[in-house]
Scaffold this motif. Sequence first.
Motif: not given
Length: 72
Positions: A25-34
């Motif tokens: 989940f953390i890796q997924f969040l890192e891939q999301q645009p800020q």
Amino acid sequence: MSIAELIYQHSLNLPEHAAKQALAFIQFLEQQPQIEIDEPEPVKKRQAGSAIGQLVILQNDDQYLNDFKDYM
């Protein structure tokens, strides 16, 4: 304590499969645009009487009040 340290401390209590899910989940969040979140607009304080004149009663008839007896 920083948020990263807090996440780490909580992750220590997780079983292996849950820790893997948390990491995914953390890796997924890192891939999301800020996205920057705008501050919500302050709620405007209501003013009593601001709707005066906006409602027009076509009939002055009390028979409709009978429909609302259960609520009065």
